[in-house]
Design a protein around this motif. Structure first.
Motif, PDB file in Angstrom:
ATOM      1  N   MET A  34       3.136  -4.312 -75.010  1.00 61.96           N
ATOM      2  CA  MET A  34       3.270  -3.990 -73.567  1.00 61.96           C
ATOM      3  C   MET A  34       1.899  -3.444 -73.217  1.00 61.96           C
ATOM      4  O   MET A  34       1.117  -2.742 -73.863  1.00 61.96           O
ATOM      5  CB  MET A  34       4.330  -2.878 -73.394  1.00 61.96           C
ATOM      6  CG  MET A  34       5.539  -3.243 -73.720  1.00 61.96           C
ATOM      7  SD  MET A  34       6.278  -4.525 -72.588  1.00 61.96           S
ATOM      8  CE  MET A  34       6.265  -3.430 -70.976  1.00 61.96           C
ATOM      9  N   SER A  35       1.568  -3.864 -71.714  1.00 60.39           N
ATOM     10  CA  SER A  35       0.588  -3.445 -71.270  1.00 60.39           C
ATOM     11  C   SER A  35       0.698  -2.572 -69.864  1.00 60.39           C
ATOM     12  O   SER A  35       1.557  -2.893 -69.263  1.00 60.39           O
ATOM     13  CB  SER A  35      -0.566  -4.626 -71.237  1.00 60.39           C
ATOM     14  OG  SER A  35      -0.790  -5.113 -72.568  1.00 60.39           O
ATOM     15  N   TRP A  36      -0.371  -2.045 -69.652  1.00 60.47           N
ATOM     16  CA  TRP A  36      -0.534  -1.520 -67.911  1.00 60.47           C
ATOM     17  C   TRP A  36      -1.574  -2.394 -67.387  1.00 60.47           C
ATOM     18  O   TRP A  36      -2.785  -2.686 -67.930  1.00 60.47           O
ATOM     19  CB  TRP A  36      -0.613  -0.251 -67.965  1.00 60.47           C
ATOM     20  CG  TRP A  36       0.207   0.702 -68.246  1.00 60.47           C
ATOM     21  CD1 TRP A  36       0.708   1.456 -69.453  1.00 60.47           C
ATOM     22  CD2 TRP A  36       1.246   1.414 -67.406  1.00 60.47           C
ATOM     23  NE1 TRP A  36       2.109   2.080 -69.513  1.00 60.47           N
ATOM     24  CE2 TRP A  36       2.117   2.031 -68.062  1.00 60.47           C
ATOM     25  CE3 TRP A  36       1.423   1.080 -66.023  1.00 60.47           C
ATOM     26  CZ2 TRP A  36       3.289   2.628 -67.387  1.00 60.47           C
ATOM     27  CZ3 TRP A  36       2.508   1.746 -65.380  1.00 60.47           C
ATOM     28  CH2 TRP A  36       3.477   2.578 -65.941  1.00 60.47           C
ATOM     29  N   TYR A  37      -1.523  -2.596 -66.084  1.00 60.06           N
ATOM     30  CA  TYR A  37      -2.457  -3.524 -65.033  1.00 60.06           C
ATOM     31  C   TYR A  37      -2.522  -2.743 -63.959  1.00 60.06           C
ATOM     32  O   TYR A  37      -1.780  -1.955 -63.594  1.00 60.06           O
ATOM     33  CB  TYR A  37      -1.920  -4.788 -65.018  1.00 60.06           C
ATOM     34  CG  TYR A  37      -1.462  -5.551 -66.441  1.00 60.06           C
ATOM     35  CD1 TYR A  37      -0.442  -5.442 -66.935  1.00 60.06           C
ATOM     36  CD2 TYR A  37      -2.610  -6.553 -66.432  1.00 60.06           C
ATOM     37  CE1 TYR A  37       0.067  -6.094 -68.025  1.00 60.06           C
ATOM     38  CE2 TYR A  37      -2.315  -7.226 -67.961  1.00 60.06           C
ATOM     39  CZ  TYR A  37      -1.180  -7.079 -68.524  1.00 60.06           C
ATOM     40  OH  TYR A  37      -0.815  -7.868 -69.630  1.00 60.06           O
ATOM     41  N   ARG A  38      -3.802  -2.963 -63.335  1.00 60.87           N
ATOM     42  CA  ARG A  38      -3.833  -2.426 -61.874  1.00 60.87           C
ATOM     43  C   ARG A  38      -4.476  -3.366 -61.010  1.00 60.87           C
ATOM     44  O   ARG A  38      -5.094  -4.245 -61.465  1.00 60.87           O
ATOM     45  CB  ARG A  38      -4.500  -1.070 -62.079  1.00 60.87           C
ATOM     46  CG  ARG A  38      -6.211  -1.242 -62.290  1.00 60.87           C
ATOM     47  CD  ARG A  38      -6.835   0.033 -62.370  1.00 60.87           C
ATOM     48  NE  ARG A  38      -8.239  -0.132 -62.747  1.00 60.87           N
ATOM     49  CZ  ARG A  38      -8.950   0.845 -62.771  1.00 60.87           C
ATOM     50  NH1 ARG A  38      -8.553   2.063 -63.136  1.00 60.87           N
ATOM     51  NH2 ARG A  38     -10.306   0.575 -62.926  1.00 60.87           N
ATOM     52  N   GLN A  39      -3.834  -2.966 -59.700  1.00 64.95           N
ATOM     53  CA  GLN A  39      -4.613  -3.708 -58.739  1.00 64.95           C
ATOM     54  C   GLN A  39      -4.906  -2.945 -57.454  1.00 64.95           C
ATOM     55  O   GLN A  39      -4.096  -2.313 -57.052  1.00 64.95           O
ATOM     56  CB  GLN A  39      -3.408  -4.948 -58.106  1.00 64.95           C
ATOM     57  CG  GLN A  39      -4.163  -5.913 -57.275  1.00 64.95           C
ATOM     58  CD  GLN A  39      -3.411  -6.991 -56.845  1.00 64.95           C
ATOM     59  OE1 GLN A  39      -2.063  -7.089 -57.186  1.00 64.95           O
ATOM     60  NE2 GLN A  39      -4.012  -8.510 -56.739  1.00 64.95           N
ATOM     61  N   ALA A  40      -6.298  -3.010 -57.217  1.00 63.85           N
ATOM     62  CA  ALA A  40      -6.768  -2.201 -56.036  1.00 63.85           C
ATOM     63  C   ALA A  40      -6.707  -3.522 -54.768  1.00 63.85           C
ATOM     64  O   ALA A  40      -6.955  -4.420 -55.021  1.00 63.85           O
ATOM     65  CB  ALA A  40      -7.951  -1.900 -56.326  1.00 63.85           C
ATOM     66  N   PRO A  41      -6.767  -2.704 -53.661  1.00 61.69           N
ATOM     67  CA  PRO A  41      -6.859  -3.524 -52.460  1.00 61.69           C
ATOM     68  C   PRO A  41      -7.887  -4.534 -52.640  1.00 61.69           C
ATOM     69  O   PRO A  41      -9.163  -3.969 -52.582  1.00 61.69           O
ATOM     70  CB  PRO A  41      -6.755  -2.541 -51.131  1.00 61.69           C
ATOM     71  CG  PRO A  41      -6.208  -1.524 -51.582  1.00 61.69           C
ATOM     72  CD  PRO A  41      -6.687  -1.263 -53.194  1.00 61.69           C
ATOM     73  N   GLY A  42      -7.661  -5.858 -52.297  1.00 61.26           N
ATOM     74  CA  GLY A  42      -8.764  -6.615 -52.339  1.00 61.26           C
ATOM     75  C   GLY A  42      -9.256  -7.360 -53.472  1.00 61.26           C
ATOM     76  O   GLY A  42     -10.547  -8.052 -53.680  1.00 61.26           O
ATOM     77  N   LYS A  43      -8.657  -6.748 -54.497  1.00 58.65           N
ATOM     78  CA  LYS A  43      -9.174  -7.118 -56.007  1.00 58.65           C
ATOM     79  C   LYS A  43      -8.219  -7.769 -56.644  1.00 58.65           C
ATOM     80  O   LYS A  43      -6.863  -7.659 -56.433  1.00 58.65           O
ATOM     81  CB  LYS A  43      -9.816  -5.831 -56.604  1.00 58.65           C
ATOM     82  CG  LYS A  43     -10.991  -5.177 -55.877  1.00 58.65           C
ATOM     83  CD  LYS A  43     -11.464  -4.202 -56.836  1.00 58.65           C
ATOM     84  CE  LYS A  43     -12.883  -3.453 -56.418  1.00 58.65           C
ATOM     85  NZ  LYS A  43     -13.240  -2.449 -57.106  1.00 58.65           N
TER      86      LYS A  43
END
Length: 118
Positions: A34-43
């Motif tokens: 299992m993993s965690w991911y992230r997404q910032a605006p515009g990225k």
């Protein structure tokens, strides 16, 4: 049907901590990394941390090494992300998914928003 429900995000000051949690269902949790991911605006979405099925192997992005720690509970089908020493650049929506180096399912939960700001 694979489902993920993330929680625990919020607004925190730089240097603070948060603990995220993800409840997973629809697959045999204990057999998948299992993993965690992230997404910032515009990225683009990026991998933050991964943990193998039995917890013996981890994979951390360089930008979180020593600050974030991933863990899992195979009895409760949950995966957590303890985030310490938070920085403004950690601001993003955080998601969980299967996999250790890349996501498995093209099915995502709502994510949980983390905002680091003074």
């Amino acid at each position: 049907q694979v489902q993920f429900v993330e929680s625990g995000g919020g607004l925190v000051q730089p240097g603070g901590s948060l603990n995220l949690s993800c409840a997973a269902s629809g697959f045999t949790f204990k057999t998948f990394a299992m993993s965690w991911y992230r997404q910032a605006p515009g990225k683009e979405r990026e991998l933050v941390a991964g943990l193998s099925a039995r917890g013996g192997n981890t994979n951390y992005a360089d930008f979180v090494k020593g600050r974030f720690f991933i863990s899992r509970d195979n009895e409760r089908n949950t995966v957590a992300l303890q985030m310490n020493s938070l920085k403004a650049e950690d601001t993003a929506r955080y998601y969980c998914n299967g996999g250790l180096y890349s996501f498995i399912w093209d099915s995502w939960g709502q994510g949980t928003q983390v905002t680091v700001s003074s």
